[in-house]
Write an enzyme that holds these catalytic residues in place. Structure first.
Site, PDB file in Angstrom:
ATOM      1  N   ASP A 249       0.874  -1.237   0.051  1.00  0.00           N
ATOM      2  CA  ASP A 249      -0.029   0.062   0.028  1.00  0.00           C
ATOM      3  C   ASP A 249       0.863   1.292   0.015  1.00  0.00           C
ATOM      4  OD1 ASP A 249      -2.100   1.719  -0.126  1.00  0.00           O
ATOM      5  OD2 ASP A 249      -3.154   0.716   1.722  1.00  0.00           O
TER       6      ASP A 249
HETATM    7  C1  BGC Z   1      -5.190   3.171   0.119  1.00  0.00           C
HETATM    8  C2  BGC Z   1      -4.996   2.262  -1.170  1.00  0.00           C
HETATM    9  C3  BGC Z   1      -4.862   3.178  -2.478  1.00  0.00           C
HETATM   10  C4  BGC Z   1      -3.330   3.826  -2.363  1.00  0.00           C
HETATM   11  C5  BGC Z   1      -3.239   4.479  -3.886  1.00  0.00           C
HETATM   12  C6  BGC Z   1      -3.869   4.158  -0.142  1.00  0.00           C
HETATM   13  O1  BGC Z   1      -3.773   4.985   0.874  1.00  0.00           O
HETATM   14  O2  BGC Z   1      -5.057   2.436   1.295  1.00  0.00           O
HETATM   15  O3  BGC Z   1      -6.342   1.609  -0.920  1.00  0.00           O
HETATM   16  O4  BGC Z   1      -4.784   2.089  -3.567  1.00  0.00           O
HETATM   17  O5  BGC Z   1      -3.685   4.659  -1.347  1.00  0.00           O
HETATM   18  O6  BGC Z   1      -4.176   5.636  -3.643  1.00  0.00           O
END
Ligand code: BGC
Length: 705
Positions: A249
């Site tokens: 993530d």
């Molecule tokens: C989120 C993810 C997301 C990623 C990219 C993170 O803060 O938890 O679900 O895909 O950001 O935007």
């Protein structure tokens, strides 16, 4: 001619297999090039290596559609004018349809839009389980039940990936709260892990063939999820045989050696947003210093190249996205969004008020901020630049504006202070309500911080901005009031539920929100959604509150609620919810009859066919979601009173009957035994329970295994 083709066949080189192609490329890459491939080069891309025809990977959020384009290395919009896309219903809504064919349709439409936007990996679906009603991201996830989530996810993934993109099952694993998500350590038993929190991911890998998985922000048993050897190496890549790539993530990587050794393949988002990557220069330095074998990098690159080979983008030019504006959010895909919206809305209460009898309604008051609020551009990483979004008020105006005098009143004011109550706004709404034939009040939550929004959890389960007060006053002023509750996670409704005549409940419905709701309110479409999570009377009744810990103590949250999540708890511990899991009414009625259970032993597996008849006993056509639960009558370890193991959605004309067949596999009867470290089937008696919701079992059969 025959001779010619014979010669051709035999002189042709056998095409390189995917693995050969990958191994060849791997052997041609320098260590520096390999390391460049295992982390991002902008917030949403990886670098290309043109000399070998290795393309950049283009990643994008999110579950409701393809997120707008961002300037590289920033969270600022790239200000493109051609990247507005279809806005699909939230995954909570998709799940509420309980229609696996619609999950495929969603995946198809979503995959097509991603291809048009030139994306390779879409950062969805979110497969975390609703553990606490308060999680700010529940609305992004499907359900409190692992089986329902699994079934919908598999179809969604297969369909989306059939369009030539990869999707990404996230957030692996145990990311069940937003509060302290970046640091919190989750402690959960092996049974809770295997029976509740992992099955949807397991299904995504084994049944859906998902090509990428995103590691979560949180820790599990003391190790960050993106560097967790048990989750990533032992379970995901070992036991489940996952061949795709694991990405972090955004900013969820914490340590070079641990990430490198414990199964992370692609680090996304630079350290602190602008520095290097743990899997960048520090990794090269570690290899050069002899702290890490360079082979560790090979496995990561092999997985990334494998995904590229599956997508068939190796050696291909960058996707051509010219002219995409016209191809996005087409009427066909809007129709898919509409179908899902229509089938996902749940009729929770109907005291002979719905469908609205529009012939008798000359004046209609539409009340509440959610009647005019657009939800696409909110919620965190799921935000969508929607081609359009029809609000509930617009939907009603389009449908009835010519024959009914529709007036609007704000009802409640959205404010940073969720507890704020604006008495003047309430008074104005009440006045309007008392002077019309009927009222539709659109309330609930929205994507403002602190509600259904990434980054934080809700402070409680109460409706914000004084809505309880508003709803009570409006119902009193005009008993002919229908409430439409738009919320992606449970809200308390106990203080007025007795008094309201009609209640529709829905998550975020996408670009055709208003169209779907207007059709459901006037009966053009018969509601057929059912709850994918329990609606407790109050937060204090929920298992994570009573048994478990939330949000944790001293940096750790102990899932003492164990496997007693959602209806598994309410059912087994006899706690009456406001509305149970699987509940939803229709404008017609159904009866269930003649249950038959047949057991067959295939070579290694067993298969159990449950068949029964459903009869539409009402006056209009409708769809019913029949649910099959299994109860283990006696077991060495405690088991829930019943668990969902099958379901079917059937469409029936008025008076029509259909035979429904649901097949249960071996897993339907098993539980995970931590002592034996495996799923076990304990011989003995099982009950097969067929019903219209988790607490309305209509047919029962006993079998012995
Ligand atoms: C989120 C993810 C997301 C990623 C990219 C993170 O803060 O938890 O679900 O895909 O950001 O935007």
């Amino acid at each position: 001619m025959a001779g010619f083709s014979f010669i051709l066949l035999h002189s042709c080189k056998t095409p390189e297999s995917m693995d050969q192609k990958v191994e060849k490329l791997l052997s041609q890459l320098t260590l520096e090039e390999k390391v460049s491939l295992i982390h991002g080069n902008t917030y949403f891309t990886t670098p290309a290596i043109p000399r070998l025809g290795i393309p950049a990977l283009h990643l994008s959020d999110g579950p409701c559609g393809i997120r707008e384009e961002y300037a590289p290395d920033s969270w600022n919009s790239a200000n493109w004018t051609n990247d507005a896309t279809a806005y699909f219903p939230a995954l909570t809504s998709l799940a509420a349809t309980w229609n696996t064919e619609l999950a495929s349709e969603f995946g198809n439409a979503y995959g097509e839009e991603a291809v048009i936007r030139g994306k390779d990996i879409m950062l969805a679906p979110g497969l975390n389980i609703h553990r606490t009603p308060l999680n700010g991201r529940n609305w992004e996830y499907m359900s409190e039940d692992p089986y329902l989530t699994s079934r919908m996810a598999v179809n969604y993934i297969k369909a989306a990936q059939s369009k030539g993109i990869a999707v990404c099952a996230k957030h692996f694993a145990l990311n069940n709260q937003e509060q302290d998500r970046g640091t919190i350590n989750v402690e959960a038993s092996e049974r809770a892990l295997r029976e509740i929190y992992l099955p949807a991911f397991e299904a995504a890998v084994k049944g859906g063939g998902v090509l990428s998985v995103m590691g979560a922000y949180n820790q599990f048993r003391g190790k960050f999820a993106c560097q967790n050897p048990y989750l990533l190496q032992d379970i995901l890549k070992g036991e489940w045989g996952f061949r795709g790539l694991v990405m972090s993530d955004w900013g969820a990587t914490h340590n070079t050696l641990e990430a490198a050794r414990n199964g992370l393949d692609l680090e996304m988002y630079p350290i602190n947003g602008n520095g290097d990557y743990y899997l960048g220069q520090p990794l090269l330095d570690s290899i050069k210093a002899g702290k890490l074998d360079a082979k560790v990098v090979d496995d990561k690159v092999r997985r990334i190249l494998y995904v590229m080979a599956k997508l068939d983008i190796l050696g291909k030019p960058e996707p051509d996205t010219t002219g995409m504006a016209a191809l996005l959010g087409t009427p066909e895909r809007a129709k898919t969004a509409l179908k899902i919206a229509e089938e996902s809305v749940i009729l929770l209460k109907n005291n002979q008020v719905l469908p609205l009898n529009m012939k008798n309604i000359k004046t209609l008051a539409v009340i509440g901020d959610n009647a005019i609020r657009k939800h696409a551009h909110g919620g965190g990483s799921t935000i969508i630049k929607a081609k359009y979004e029809i609000t509930p008020l617009e939907g009603l105006q389009r449908k009835f504006g010519h024959s009914v005098k529709i007036s609007f009143s704000q009802g409640y004011k959205v404010s940073k202070d969720l507890k704020s109550v604006d008495q003047a706004t309430i008074a104005e709404a009440v006045k309007m309500a008392s002077s019309v034939d009927a009222v539709i009040l659109f309330g609930g939550l929205n994507h403002e911080p602190g509600l259904d929004c990434e980054g934080d959890d809700k402070p409680d389960m109460k409706l914000p901005y004084g809505q309880d007060e508003l709803i009570k006053a409006v119902i009193k002023a005009n008993p002919n009031t229908v409430v439409v509750m738009i919320a992606g996670s449970p809200v308390e409704m106990g203080s007025w539920i007795q008094d309201v005549k009609g209640l529709l409940y829905t998550s975020y419905l996408g670009m055709e929100t208003g169209t779907a709701l207007a059709e459901l309110l006037n009966g053009e479409v018969n509601p057929s959604g059912k709850l994918t999570y329990t609606l407790p009377v109050k937060l204090e009744d929920s298992p994570s509150y009573v048994l478990g810990e939330y949000p944790g103590k001293n940096g750790t949250v102990n899932y003492k609620d164990d496997i007693w999540v959602g209806y598994r708890y309410y059912d087994s511990k006899n706690v009456k919810p406001l509305f149970p899991f699987g509940f939803g009414l229709s404008y017609t009625t159904f009866s269930y009859e003649s249950c038959k259970v047949e057991l067959a032993h295939k070579t290694e597996d067993l298969s159990c066919t449950v068949s029964f008849d459903i009869h539409n006993t009402g006056k209009v056509e409708g769809k019913e979601i029949a649910q099959v639960y299994v109860r283990d009558m006696e077991s060495a370890l405690p088991r829930p009173l019943k668990e969902l193991k099958g379901f079917a959605k059937v469409s029936l004309k008025a008076g029509e009957s259909k035979k429904v067949q649901v097949t249960l596999d071996k897993r339907a009867f098993q539980y995970y035994d931590p002592a034996q470290k495996q799923w076990v089937l304990e011989p003995g008696k099982f009950e097969i329970l067929v019903g219209s919701s988790s607490d309305n079992i209509l047919l029962k059969e006993q079998i012995e295994l």
